[in-house]
Design an enzyme around this catalytic site. Structure first.
Site, short mmCIF file in Angstrom:
data_model
loop_
_atom_site.label_atom_id
_atom_site.label_comp_id
_atom_site.label_asym_id
_atom_site.label_seq_id
_atom_site.Cartn_x
_atom_site.Cartn_y
_atom_site.Cartn_z
N CYS A 1 0.82 -1.17 -0.20
CA CYS A 1 0.09 0.06 -0.09
C CYS A 1 0.70 1.32 -0.11
O CYS A 1 1.89 1.25 0.63
CB CYS A 1 -0.82 0.18 1.10
SG CYS A 1 -2.17 1.33 1.39
N HIS B 1 -9.16 -3.72 -2.09
CA HIS B 1 -8.17 -3.11 -1.16
C HIS B 1 -8.64 -1.75 -1.18
O HIS B 1 -8.79 -0.98 -0.24
CB HIS B 1 -6.66 -3.15 -1.91
CG HIS B 1 -5.71 -2.59 -1.13
ND1 HIS B 1 -4.72 -3.08 -0.38
CD2 HIS B 1 -5.48 -1.20 -0.84
CE1 HIS B 1 -3.92 -2.24 0.13
NE2 HIS B 1 -4.52 -0.92 -0.07
N GLU B 2 -9.08 -1.08 -2.37
CA GLU B 2 -9.21 0.37 -2.46
C GLU B 2 -10.77 0.75 -1.84
O GLU B 2 -11.11 1.67 -1.17
CB GLU B 2 -9.24 0.93 -3.96
CG GLU B 2 -8.02 0.78 -4.71
CD GLU B 2 -7.06 1.31 -3.83
OE1 GLU B 2 -7.06 2.38 -2.96
OE2 GLU B 2 -5.57 0.69 -3.74
N HIS C 1 -10.47 0.98 1.85
CA HIS C 1 -10.01 2.51 2.06
C HIS C 1 -11.03 3.49 2.06
O HIS C 1 -11.18 4.17 3.19
CB HIS C 1 -9.04 2.85 0.96
CG HIS C 1 -7.34 2.68 1.20
ND1 HIS C 1 -6.76 2.88 2.31
CD2 HIS C 1 -6.35 1.75 0.49
CE1 HIS C 1 -5.53 2.54 2.19
NE2 HIS C 1 -5.45 1.96 1.19
#
Length: 499
Positions: A428, A470-471, A474
């Protein structure tokens, strides 16, 4: 039956118009479309049922590129017409010069410079204008166009749809210099497209109007910036007003070992090489390429093209620190302990928030292009707005296949996942010093918004499923380390076994 001199002049104009139209192999309907007239009007002028107007003659001359012949026939007709109506005929403002539709402007000199900076191209244009007409000029039209891959229109169109040119990035400014006084010019958008902008420069500012009156001269200067990821290897100038001198300069780092050439084309001629040479001279670590021409024909397009035989060296990129964490900080990416990374991002209200959403996506995309300085993420890479301290539900994911377009995620949420999972290393940009094994579903379905506010569900599999998940994490205030199996250690990037 005897015809008058005025009638014979009108017939000569119609014959000249028909000769150039047929020489260009245009139908009356096609010519009318190019001129912006109704087809019946062109037919009536050629059939002598309508008399030509000044506006019609200017447009016909410009579209047919008649070398002034159509305009000359009109001047002969118009002088006879005025002699009949007025014993003191009006003298043309610029003898021998025909003027384009709707304006009396002449460009006495244009100098256009394109400079490659660290991460953007800067374009600066100076035009010395002369109002050779009979009416004050209150505005002036300029165009900004980009084409990332001019030889692959489909690829360029897809790229610019995903990464549209924005006025925020252009940082557009304009000035007027009338011989010692430099005044900022207000401007107004005429057309706003993904890869194309038209802008009216207004001869006015906060202090009031300052029109360019007949017979007056002034220099107009405007400048803008475009990121390297949007500007292709070309710089084009189109001659849309009568121009006496045109000069173009390309200023790039000499370390790129550039090769530069040029082509020209017009409405009546196929593409061919420039008729005058491009001159190179080096100034320090810069390579300067200059080209110019006198009295370029109207509607001619001149294009400088280039190829860099070396990649941009580190010395010409923005300075960044030596350690990954330092370089991450210099890029503006928040570290893993930043509070903003633990808050759910604010969703966009689309389509009302479309301009703001495009600006955020454009910033994310630009930083992704520089992120390889930190580490070559061969498996793909993503970036979410909260990582830049932006409270907005937007993320951009670049697939492992660099030829594939990036994926833009607006207001995303996972609506389904496969039961099958695997465990792979993740990294990341906010956690750039370490990697870790993270279990993820092999497939996820994500509902996300389009620019117009409509929503669509997209299915992602394997590597893209991992990147997108993953995004989305976030944007929901989670980090990838939250997904790791308890007790599994982080791996310093220096010991990371993957590519």
């Amino acid at each position: 039956m005897t015809t008058s001199p005025l009638e014979r002049a009108a017939e000569s104009f119609a014959a000249e118009l028909a000769r150039h139209r047929t020489g260009r192999r245009l139908s009356k309907k096609q010519l009318a479309t190019l001129m912006g007239f109704d087809p019946s009007y062109v037919s009536h002028v050629e059939g002598r049922r309508h008399r030509p107007t000044e506006d019609f003659a200017r447009r016909a001359e410009a579209v047919l590129d008649a070398g002034g012949a159509i305009w000359q026939r009109f001047r002969e007709y118009d002088q006879l017409r005025q002699a009949r109506a007025n014993p003191t005929p009006r003298e043309p403002a610029a003898p021998g010069q025909w003027l384009p539709p709707g304006t009396g402007l002449l460009v006495e000199r244009e100098t256009a410079t394109l400079t490659l900076l660290d991460d953007a191209y800067r374009c600066e244009v100076r035009r010395q204008l002369w109002n050779a007409g009979t009416e004050p000029v209150t505005r002036y039209l300029v165009r900004v166009a980009v084409d990332r891959w001019p030889d692959d229109p489909g690829r360029s169109n897809r790229h610019h749809r995903e990464h549209p040119l924005t006025f925020a990035e252009l940082q557009f400014r304009a000035l007027r210099d009338d011989g010692g006084t430099r005044d900022a010019m207000h401007w107004r958008v005429r057309h706003d497209r993904d890869a194309y902008k038209e802008i009216w420069l207004l001869f006015e500012n906060a202090d009031g109007p300052f029109p360019l009156h007949p017979g007056e001269r002034a220099e107009v200067e405007y400048a803008y910036r475009v990121g390297r990821e949007k500007w292709g290897p070309w710089f084009q100038r189109a001659v849309r007003l009568p121009t006496r001198h045109l000069a173009v300069r390309l200023d790039v780092p000499a370390a790129l070992d550039p090769r530069v050439w040029g082509v020209e084309t017009s409405l009546s001629a196929d593409e061919g090489p420039l008729r005058t040479p491009i001159r190179r001279h080096d100034r320090g670590d810069r390579a300067i390429f200059d080209w110019s021409t006198d009295d370029p024909p109207l509607n001619t397009r001149y294009r400088l093209q280039w190829r860099f035989r070396r990649e941009l060296p580190d010395a010409t990129r923005p300075a960044v620190g030596g350690r990954p964490a330092d370089r991450r900080r210099d890029l503006g990416v928040l570290p893993r302990d930043a509070e903003a990374l633990r808050r759910p991002a604010r969703p966009f209200d689309l389509p009302r928030d479309e301009p703001a959403a495009r600006e955020v996506v454009d910033r994310l995309t630009g930083l992704l292009d520089r992120a390889d300085e930190l580490h070559p993420f061969h498996a793909g890479l993503g970036l979410a707005a909260p990582q830049l301290g932006i409270d907005a539900a937007a993320a951009v994911v670049r697939p492992a296949d660099r030829a594939a377009p990036p994926v833009v995620l607006l207001n995303p949420r996972v609506v389904d996942t496969s039961p099958d999972t695997d465990e792979q290393y993740e990294g990341c940009l906010s956690y750039v010093d370490h990697r870790g094994l993270v279990p993820r579903p092999l497939r996820i379905d994500v509902e996300h918004a389009r620019w117009d506010g409509s929503r669509v569900i997209t299915s992602f599999a394997h590597g893209m499923a991992r990147l997108v998940a993953h995004e989305v994490d976030h944007l929901e205030g989670r980090l990838w380390t939250d997904r790791m199996t308890p007790g599994v250690p982080l791996v310093p990037v220096e010991e990371y076994p993957g590519p």
